[in-house]
Design a protein around this motif. Sequence first.
Motif, short mmCIF file in Angstrom:
data_model
loop_
_atom_site.label_atom_id
_atom_site.label_comp_id
_atom_site.label_asym_id
_atom_site.label_seq_id
_atom_site.Cartn_x
_atom_site.Cartn_y
_atom_site.Cartn_z
N MET A 1 0.82 -1.20 0.00
CA MET A 1 0.00 0.00 0.00
C MET A 1 0.86 1.26 0.00
N ALA A 2 2.18 1.13 -0.11
CA ALA A 2 3.06 2.29 -0.09
C ALA A 2 2.70 3.24 -1.22
N ILE A 3 2.70 4.54 -0.92
CA ILE A 3 2.34 5.58 -1.90
C ILE A 3 3.57 6.44 -2.14
N ALA A 4 3.90 6.66 -3.41
CA ALA A 4 5.13 7.39 -3.76
C ALA A 4 5.05 8.84 -3.30
N ARG A 5 6.20 9.36 -2.88
CA ARG A 5 6.29 10.76 -2.49
C ARG A 5 5.89 11.65 -3.66
N GLY A 6 5.21 12.74 -3.35
CA GLY A 6 4.73 13.65 -4.37
C GLY A 6 3.37 13.30 -4.92
N SER A 7 2.83 12.13 -4.55
CA SER A 7 1.52 11.72 -5.05
C SER A 7 0.42 12.64 -4.54
N ALA A 8 -0.67 12.69 -5.29
CA ALA A 8 -1.82 13.53 -4.92
C ALA A 8 -2.67 12.82 -3.88
N TYR A 9 -3.04 13.57 -2.84
CA TYR A 9 -3.84 13.07 -1.71
C TYR A 9 -5.01 14.03 -1.52
N VAL A 10 -6.23 13.49 -1.50
CA VAL A 10 -7.44 14.28 -1.25
C VAL A 10 -8.05 13.83 0.07
N ALA A 11 -8.23 14.79 0.97
CA ALA A 11 -8.86 14.53 2.27
C ALA A 11 -10.28 15.07 2.24
N MET A 12 -11.25 14.22 2.55
CA MET A 12 -12.65 14.61 2.53
C MET A 12 -13.28 14.32 3.89
N GLY A 13 -14.36 15.02 4.18
CA GLY A 13 -15.07 14.75 5.41
C GLY A 13 -15.62 15.99 6.09
N SER A 14 -15.98 15.81 7.34
CA SER A 14 -16.63 16.86 8.13
C SER A 14 -15.66 17.41 9.16
N SER A 15 -16.19 18.04 10.20
CA SER A 15 -15.35 18.72 11.19
C SER A 15 -14.41 17.77 11.92
N PHE A 16 -14.80 16.51 12.06
CA PHE A 16 -13.95 15.56 12.77
C PHE A 16 -12.64 15.33 12.02
N ALA A 17 -12.67 15.55 10.71
CA ALA A 17 -11.45 15.49 9.90
C ALA A 17 -10.82 16.86 9.73
N ALA A 18 -11.65 17.91 9.71
CA ALA A 18 -11.14 19.27 9.46
C ALA A 18 -10.33 19.80 10.64
N GLY A 19 -10.83 19.60 11.88
CA GLY A 19 -10.09 20.03 13.06
C GLY A 19 -10.38 21.44 13.53
N PRO A 20 -11.65 21.86 13.63
CA PRO A 20 -11.94 23.22 14.10
C PRO A 20 -11.37 23.47 15.49
N GLY A 21 -10.79 24.67 15.66
CA GLY A 21 -10.22 25.05 16.94
C GLY A 21 -8.76 24.69 17.12
N LEU A 22 -8.21 23.91 16.21
CA LEU A 22 -6.80 23.53 16.30
C LEU A 22 -5.98 24.49 15.45
N LYS A 23 -5.15 25.28 16.09
CA LYS A 23 -4.35 26.28 15.38
C LYS A 23 -3.10 25.65 14.79
N PRO A 24 -2.60 26.24 13.69
CA PRO A 24 -3.17 27.35 12.92
C PRO A 24 -4.20 26.87 11.92
N ARG A 25 -5.00 27.82 11.41
CA ARG A 25 -5.94 27.50 10.35
C ARG A 25 -5.16 27.19 9.08
N ALA A 26 -5.65 26.23 8.32
CA ALA A 26 -5.00 25.87 7.06
C ALA A 26 -4.99 27.07 6.12
N ALA A 27 -3.88 27.27 5.46
CA ALA A 27 -3.72 28.42 4.56
C ALA A 27 -4.81 28.43 3.49
N GLY A 28 -5.50 29.56 3.37
CA GLY A 28 -6.51 29.71 2.35
C GLY A 28 -7.84 29.05 2.64
N ALA A 29 -7.96 28.40 3.78
CA ALA A 29 -9.21 27.69 4.09
C ALA A 29 -10.29 28.68 4.53
N PRO A 30 -11.52 28.52 4.07
CA PRO A 30 -12.61 29.37 4.57
C PRO A 30 -12.76 29.21 6.07
#
Length: 263
Positions: free
Chosen positions: A1-30
């Motif tokens: 299951m090893a994934i090569a460095r530089g590969s594209a990764y998409v993270a999807m989901g709700s707040s449990f994945a987003a991490g509200p309240g955990l600083k810093p806010r992701a750059a450019g994130a609403p």
Amino acid sequence: MAIARGSAYVAMGSSFAAGPGLKPRAAGAPRASGRSANNYAHLVASRLGLTLRDVTFSGATTDDILRGTKGRAAQLDAVTSDTRLVTITAGGNDVGYLPALTLSSLPWPLRALPGIRRRVAGFTDPAKTDERFRALSANLASILRELHSRAPEAEIVLVDYLTILPPHANSDHRLNVLRASPRGDLTRWGGDVALRLTETFASVAAAEGGVFLNVGELSREHHAWSNAAWTRRFHLSLRGGAPYHPDSAGMAAVADMLVQRLE
């Protein structure tokens, strides 16, 4: 299951994945997304050298992943044919898991309001809960099928929810605040829903060619009332992580589990 460095990764989901309240806010994130630069997706991408597109959004449901919502595209639209890793943590909002826990933990004058009590009763109604889980299972299956179509070479990982309530919460006096539900003991309902989320993720992953990361089982001794908590108890702010959501230690733990599985 090893994934090569530089590969594209998409993270999807709700707040449990987003991490509200955990600083810093992701750059450019609403701001409304609650997306943290220290959520598990960012930590994994940094450690494995992946190119991350994080589209997690607080309040999202699996419908938002599939079809989007007013003003926001479907999270699936972030996936392209060169995507090699997709992670999904979603479903709690679909079945009312975190909304019910949060509303029932509000200070007494608020949680006693008829409107709040009606909402909690609606979330915890057994027949409606069964119906919501059937819809969640169907949506998750549709998401995985669509992902296989859009990114045939991607590893798709359904990441479970960290444990929030103690395994023996029903006898824990510290959780009496969660007994405000008109339908009885909400802690029992919350424990049952957490287990059903785990079972639903595992079943869909097995049926649709995904990978299931059993974060719930692996975090059982790190519930919000433990001495080494990975989730927050109820509190009236987002500082250090939203109530009943991962704290920094929890996000780091999920990242560790995911990296170990991928490597």
